[in-house]
Design a protein around this motif. Structure first.
Motif, PDB file in Angstrom:
ATOM      1  N   GLU A  81       5.362   0.430  -0.944  1.00  0.00           N
ATOM      2  CA  GLU A  81       6.023  -0.551  -0.240  1.00  0.00           C
ATOM      3  C   GLU A  81       6.703  -1.565  -1.236  1.00  0.00           C
ATOM      4  OE1 GLU A  81       3.059  -2.478   2.134  1.00  0.00           O
ATOM      5  OE2 GLU A  81       3.706  -1.054   4.083  1.00  0.00           O
ATOM      6  N   GLN A  82       5.994  -1.673  -2.183  1.00  0.00           N
ATOM      7  CA  GLN A  82       6.625  -2.592  -3.241  1.00  0.00           C
ATOM      8  C   GLN A  82       5.908  -2.180  -4.789  1.00  0.00           C
ATOM      9  OE1 GLN A  82       5.109  -6.722  -2.879  1.00  0.00           O
ATOM     10  NE2 GLN A  82       6.383  -7.506  -4.100  1.00  0.00           N
ATOM     11  N   ASN A  83       7.079  -2.482  -5.756  1.00  0.00           N
ATOM     12  CA  ASN A  83       6.589  -2.307  -7.084  1.00  0.00           C
ATOM     13  C   ASN A  83       7.171  -3.309  -7.926  1.00  0.00           C
ATOM     14  OD1 ASN A  83       9.171  -0.461  -6.421  1.00  0.00           O
ATOM     15  ND2 ASN A  83       9.165  -1.028  -8.675  1.00  0.00           N
ATOM     16  N   VAL A  84       6.252  -3.792  -8.701  1.00  0.00           N
ATOM     17  CA  VAL A  84       6.555  -4.923  -9.815  1.00  0.00           C
ATOM     18  C   VAL A  84       6.201  -4.443 -10.890  1.00  0.00           C
ATOM     19  CG1 VAL A  84       5.873  -7.236 -10.336  1.00  0.00           C
ATOM     20  CG2 VAL A  84       5.788  -6.559  -7.777  1.00  0.00           C
ATOM     21  N   GLY A  85       7.182  -4.286 -11.849  1.00  0.00           N
ATOM     22  CA  GLY A  85       6.821  -3.650 -13.379  1.00  0.00           C
ATOM     23  C   GLY A  85       6.299  -2.294 -13.196  1.00  0.00           C
ATOM     24  N   ASP A  86       5.223  -2.342 -13.804  1.00  0.00           N
ATOM     25  CA  ASP A  86       4.519  -0.751 -13.878  1.00  0.00           C
ATOM     26  C   ASP A  86       3.329  -0.738 -12.755  1.00  0.00           C
ATOM     27  OD1 ASP A  86       2.792  -2.432 -15.008  1.00  0.00           O
ATOM     28  OD2 ASP A  86       2.145  -1.125 -16.485  1.00  0.00           O
ATOM     29  N   LYS A  87       3.355  -1.647 -11.582  1.00  0.00           N
ATOM     30  CA  LYS A  87       2.503  -1.918 -10.450  1.00  0.00           C
ATOM     31  C   LYS A  87       3.237  -1.254  -9.297  1.00  0.00           C
ATOM     32  CE  LYS A  87      -0.964  -5.201 -12.450  1.00  0.00           C
ATOM     33  NZ  LYS A  87      -1.452  -6.447 -11.746  1.00  0.00           N
ATOM     34  N   VAL A  88       2.537  -0.567  -8.533  1.00  0.00           N
ATOM     35  CA  VAL A  88       2.924  -0.144  -7.282  1.00  0.00           C
ATOM     36  C   VAL A  88       1.850  -0.478  -6.156  1.00  0.00           C
ATOM     37  CG1 VAL A  88       1.734   2.356  -7.483  1.00  0.00           C
ATOM     38  CG2 VAL A  88       3.673   1.804  -5.946  1.00  0.00           C
ATOM     39  N   PHE A  89       2.279  -0.939  -5.181  1.00  0.00           N
ATOM     40  CA  PHE A  89       1.460  -1.284  -3.869  1.00  0.00           C
ATOM     41  C   PHE A  89       1.613  -0.295  -2.846  1.00  0.00           C
ATOM     42  CE2 PHE A  89       2.094  -4.965  -6.543  1.00  0.00           C
ATOM     43  CZ  PHE A  89       1.026  -5.628  -6.391  1.00  0.00           C
ATOM     44  N   LEU A  90       0.604   0.516  -2.624  1.00  0.00           N
ATOM     45  CA  LEU A  90       0.643   1.731  -1.640  1.00  0.00           C
ATOM     46  C   LEU A  90       0.075   1.339  -0.154  1.00  0.00           C
ATOM     47  CD1 LEU A  90      -0.979   4.432  -3.933  1.00  0.00           C
ATOM     48  CD2 LEU A  90       1.531   3.784  -3.578  1.00  0.00           C
ATOM     49  N   ASN A  91       0.607   2.052   0.876  1.00  0.00           N
ATOM     50  CA  ASN A  91       0.401   1.732   2.258  1.00  0.00           C
ATOM     51  C   ASN A  91       0.096   3.278   2.952  1.00  0.00           C
ATOM     52  OD1 ASN A  91      -0.327   1.007   4.925  1.00  0.00           O
ATOM     53  ND2 ASN A  91       1.879   0.608   5.464  1.00  0.00           N
ATOM     54  N   ILE A  92      -1.049   3.611   3.022  1.00  0.00           N
ATOM     55  CA  ILE A  92      -1.572   5.006   3.545  1.00  0.00           C
ATOM     56  C   ILE A  92      -1.334   4.763   5.382  1.00  0.00           C
ATOM     57  CG2 ILE A  92      -3.139   6.796   3.727  1.00  0.00           C
ATOM     58  CD1 ILE A  92      -4.486   5.891   1.249  1.00  0.00           C
ATOM     59  N   ILE A  93      -0.342   5.420   5.807  1.00  0.00           N
ATOM     60  CA  ILE A  93      -0.217   5.210   7.133  1.00  0.00           C
ATOM     61  C   ILE A  93      -0.743   6.733   7.677  1.00  0.00           C
ATOM     62  CG2 ILE A  93       1.610   5.059   9.189  1.00  0.00           C
ATOM     63  CD1 ILE A  93       3.535   3.817   6.644  1.00  0.00           C
ATOM     64  N   VAL A  94      -1.616   6.662   8.731  1.00  0.00           N
ATOM     65  CA  VAL A  94      -2.163   7.760   9.597  1.00  0.00           C
ATOM     66  C   VAL A  94      -2.061   7.768  10.745  1.00  0.00           C
ATOM     67  CG1 VAL A  94      -3.715   8.151   7.744  1.00  0.00           C
ATOM     68  CG2 VAL A  94      -4.320   6.737   9.587  1.00  0.00           C
ATOM     69  N   GLU A  95      -1.770   8.724  11.594  1.00  0.00           N
ATOM     70  CA  GLU A  95      -1.789   8.999  12.826  1.00  0.00           C
ATOM     71  C   GLU A  95      -3.074   9.768  13.255  1.00  0.00           C
ATOM     72  OE1 GLU A  95       1.657  10.515  14.794  1.00  0.00           O
ATOM     73  OE2 GLU A  95       3.082   9.140  13.565  1.00  0.00           O
ATOM     74  N   CYS A  96      -4.166   9.031  13.900  1.00  0.00           N
ATOM     75  CA  CYS A  96      -5.287   9.944  14.376  1.00  0.00           C
ATOM     76  C   CYS A  96      -5.228  10.882  15.453  1.00  0.00           C
ATOM     77  CB  CYS A  96      -6.220   8.640  14.928  1.00  0.00           C
ATOM     78  SG  CYS A  96      -6.820   7.548  13.426  1.00  0.00           S
ATOM     79  N   LEU A  97      -5.954  11.870  15.289  1.00  0.00           N
ATOM     80  CA  LEU A  97      -6.079  12.815  16.686  1.00  0.00           C
ATOM     81  C   LEU A  97      -6.591  12.141  17.897  1.00  0.00           C
ATOM     82  CD1 LEU A  97      -7.616  15.746  14.705  1.00  0.00           C
ATOM     83  CD2 LEU A  97      -5.191  15.783  15.465  1.00  0.00           C
TER      84      LEU A  97
END
Length: 772
Positions: A81-97
């Motif tokens: 979703e966002q990266n600042v310098g050498d940092k990255v901010f992750l969002n794990i998006i799942v659709e449950c069964l």
């Protein structure tokens, strides 16, 4: 279900950063969305990604792979979703069964809906995610459920429908079809055996008939084909082959047919038999233990038995534990096989030590003193098995497993692993006698007691005390016994009893005691032992009826003392105490009263009893035969014999008579003034067919029986063709702390009414808390 996977590894800006930097990116934070009902921590921990760690391109691939392995999602996206310098901010998006809400079943008529739902809920609980793998398991289990009920062509379709609230309804559509049984089993290429012969070899696969359902089971059919092959191999056809088989349905889909194609090959016979390498045993001695002779039909089973139960035991009994015997065959002509048994005898092995494992209660010496094999002895297979049998016959263990562990070419260790069982019996029991009505028993029997350390360990000693009571009598007894006095095979014991009984013709008071000595005999075959019992009893008859037998009237109000010695010779080779499957028990009893022993009674009494056991089917179906002869007489015509010493017969034997099921207690034999008075001669035979249903956690077996017997006033009247017959069935249950529970239902064929007309009648015989 086809899963469409949309995986966005990272947005374009992150992709550029990865391409420009070979050092990867540091994860600034991780959030999870769409994880309804699934723990955020579970998702993050499974992915392998963590805040503050450095991430490379392959880490994303690994994370996606691990998350799919949970089998909980229909879609997975990892978004930067966002990266600042050498940092990255992750969002794990799942659709449950989707999760299971309801189960809908249609088309099920022959199988209860609740049974189907139980199968579903075994794999998918309410509210649980519905995975494709679970749906497949449900489908297979439902198919097997229908096959067990013989709906072999049942068609099962399973679908899931998403409800407006996002849950899933599992829809199961079933086309049951017809109940299918095996109509025909056809053999092709069977020139030496007809169809019925071959069908008889099958254990579970049969044509449908009015007395037996022709159910088809694929695995059982495969096992039955092996039995068919073994049948041929044991009847001369060593090269038989089952070429192929075909299982097919008729056009209507309601019948199953089986075709089996065979190639029988030539029929072979055993030819010359020779031995090589044998120096310990001669050819004739080795040939004597074979299960076949020259000229017999070839049999693979006979060959294996000859090795496993003949040749190898012969060498192992002499200590040659590592002997090797290899049968080599030579085909002569078209139908003969010569056998040469090549023997490597090896060297004798001695017992280095014997270990006993599992005796948590019983003293080790109690077990060892009954062994027939000792450290330092030459190894002997027969002595090892005899020691196992002796340990079983102590009746302290539910299982005894021997093992021989080779230490070197010349030494072997023996290990006996035993499972202790309860040997104490709290005799709180109720029995029923046709003569005495209901009989209550209160008492304790400690069959593996220790006089030196009571209730702590078992030294094989016995202590029992018991009170019996009914509306007609009560009896108290106390007995002590040590089967190995001073660690020698000498039995000593003592007992005391008091009894008050209301007979038909008198009131009887009895008190007495006994001393017992026994010894195993080494000069016989070590199955034999002798027991001698000195017994003294005092009996008083009171309130004797006027129409009672003469001997009761003569002693009305008097004390009668009986001083006697009883001798038993007993040979017991049974393999188990509670459910014998092989072996026998032979007993000769002689009792002498009076003369030099003193007392008011003078007689001699003799009884011979023989019973043997033979297994019919794998130690589960056993036949038991029993024969009992009895004879007694006075030393002189003026001597006296009390009524209780005569032979009585009938019922379950609770009143001291010889049991004969299907009749009332003491109702067989001579009568005087309407009373059964017993006789001086007795004969009885019984045949029982016993079927063991279960052995653990408790022994349960059923039986069918035929009894016949009679009692005569003297030898001249004895007639072995004049017997009272009965037949029936029963069940036995052996429970720890209680003993054997027995119920028999017998039909007596030879009862007579007051007019002398013969009739038959069913009678129950129930016993609880007594070994029978």
């Amino acid at each position: 279900m086809i899963r469409v996977i949309f995986i966005i590894l990272i947005f374009l800006n992150s992709t550029i950063l990865f391409s420009q930097s070979s050092g990867g990116l540091i994860i600034g934070d991780i959030k999870v969305t769409g994880n309804e009902g699934v723990s955020k921590d579970l998702i993050i921990n499974t992915s392998g990604l963590s805040k503050g760690s450095r991430m490379y391109g392959e880490d994303l691939q690994y994370a996606i792979k691990k998350l799919w392995g949970l089998d909980l999602f229909s879609n997975i996206i990892i978004d930067a979703e966002q990266n600042v310098g050498d940092k990255v901010f992750l969002n794990i998006i799942v659709e449950c069964l989707p999760r299971l809400s309801t189960i809908k079943v249609s088309g099920a008529e022959e199988v209860d809906r609740r049974d189907i739902e139980d199968v579903v809920l075994k794999y998918i609980m309410q509210g649980q995610s519905i995975r494709e793998s679970d749906i497949n398991r449900v489908k297979v289990s439902l198919s097997n459920l229908y096959k067990d009920k013989n709906y072999l062509l049942a068609n099962i379709e399973i679908d899931k429908r998403i409800t407006p609230n996002g849950r899933a309804e599992l829809v199961i559509n079933i086309e049951e079809g017809s109940e299918i049984y095996i109509e025909n089993i056809n053999f092709h290429g069977n020139y030496n055996f007809d169809k019925d012969d071959l069908l008889d070899t099958f254990q579970d696969t049969h044509e449908d008939a009015w007395w037996r359902e022709g159910k088809y089971d694929k695995e059982k059919f495969r096992a039955d084909k092996q039995l068919l092959k073994q049948f041929y191999e044991n009847n001369g056809f060593r090269n038989v082959e089952i070429v192929k088989d075909s299982v097919w349905y008729n056009d209507a889909g309601d019948e199953l047919n089986i075709d089996i194609w065979l190639t029988e090959g030539h029929k072979y016979y055993f030819g010359d038999i020779s031995f090589e390498g044998n120096t310990i045993n001669s050819d004739d001695k080795l040939r004597s233990v074979l299960n076949f002779e020259k000229g017999d039909e070839y049999s693979k089973e006979a060959l294996n038995i000859s090795l496993g139960q003949g040749l190898y035991p012969m060498y192992q009994d002499k200590g040659y534990l590592r002997s090797r015997i290899t049968p080599q065959e030579q085909i002569v002509g078209l139908d003969t096989i010569n056998y040469t048994f090549k023997i490597q005898e090896g060297v004798k092995a001695r017992i280095r030590k014997i270990n006993i494992i599992g005796n948590t209660r019983t003293s080790e010496k109690v077990i060892r003193r009954d062994f027939n094999i000792y450290p330092g002895d030459i190894f002997s297979r027969s002595k090892l098995l005899r020691s196992q049998r002796n340990a079983f016959m102590l009746n302290y263990f539910s299982n005894v497993m021997p093992d021989a562990k080779q230490v070197s070419d010349t030494e072997v260790d023996l290990e006996f692993t035993i499972d202790e069982k309860s040997t104490e019996q709290a005799s709180t029991s109720i029995s029923y006698s046709g003569n005495d009505g209901f009989i209550g028993t209160l008492g304790f029997a400690f069959n593996n007691f220790s006089f030196s350390k009571p209730f702590v360990r078992g030294d094989g000693q016995r202590l029992s005390t018991q009170i019996e009571f009914s509306k007609k009598y009560w009896r108290y007894s106390l007995s002590l016994e040590d089967p190995w006095l001073l660690d020698t095979p000498t039995l000593v014991g003592a007992s005391f009893n008091y009894q008050k009984r209301k007979e038909k013709y008198s009131d009887t008071y009895l008190k007495g005691g006994s001393l017992k000595v026994g010894r195993r005999f080494a000069w016989a075959d070590n199955w034999l032992r002798g027991i001698w019992i000195y017994n003294i009893q005092n009996v008083e008859y009171e309130d004797v009826e006027d129409d009672s037998p003469e001997e009761y009237e003569l002693y009305n109000g008097k004390n009668i003392t009986t001083s006697s010695i009883t001798q038993y010779f007993i040979r017991n080779s049974m393999d188990r105490p509670e459910f014998p499957t092989r072996g026998s028990e032979f007993t000769i009893m002689t009792k002498v009263a009076g003369k030099l022993l003193g007392g008011d009674e003078e007689f001699h009494k003799h009884q011979f009893e023989f019973q043997w056991y033979q297994p019919l089917i794998k130690d589960r179906l056993v036949i038991m035969n029993q024969y009992i002869f009895g004879a007694m007489d006075k030393f002189s015509t003026s001597a006296y014999i009390s009524a209780r010493e005569y032979f009585f017969m009938g019922g379950s034997g609770l009143s001291g008579s010889e049991p004969l099921r299907g009749y009332d207690d003491n109702s067989i034999g001579p009568r005087s003034n309407g009373y059964y008075i017993g006789g001086k001669n007795m004969f009885k035979t019984s045949i029982e067919l016993r079927l063991k249903f279960a052995e653990s956690p408790m022994l349960v077996y059923g039986l069918a029986f035929f009894d016949a017997g009679n009692v005569w006033s003297d030898f001249k009247q004895a007639d072995l063709f004049d017997l009272n017959r009965s037949a029936g069935f029963g069940i036995r249950v052996f429970m720890p702390m209680i003993g054997m529970i027995g119920l028999d239902y017998g039909y007596g064929f030879d009862k007579y009414d007051i007019d002398g007309k013969r009739y038959g009648e069913w009678l129950p015989h129930f016993r609880l808390g007594t070994n029978i």
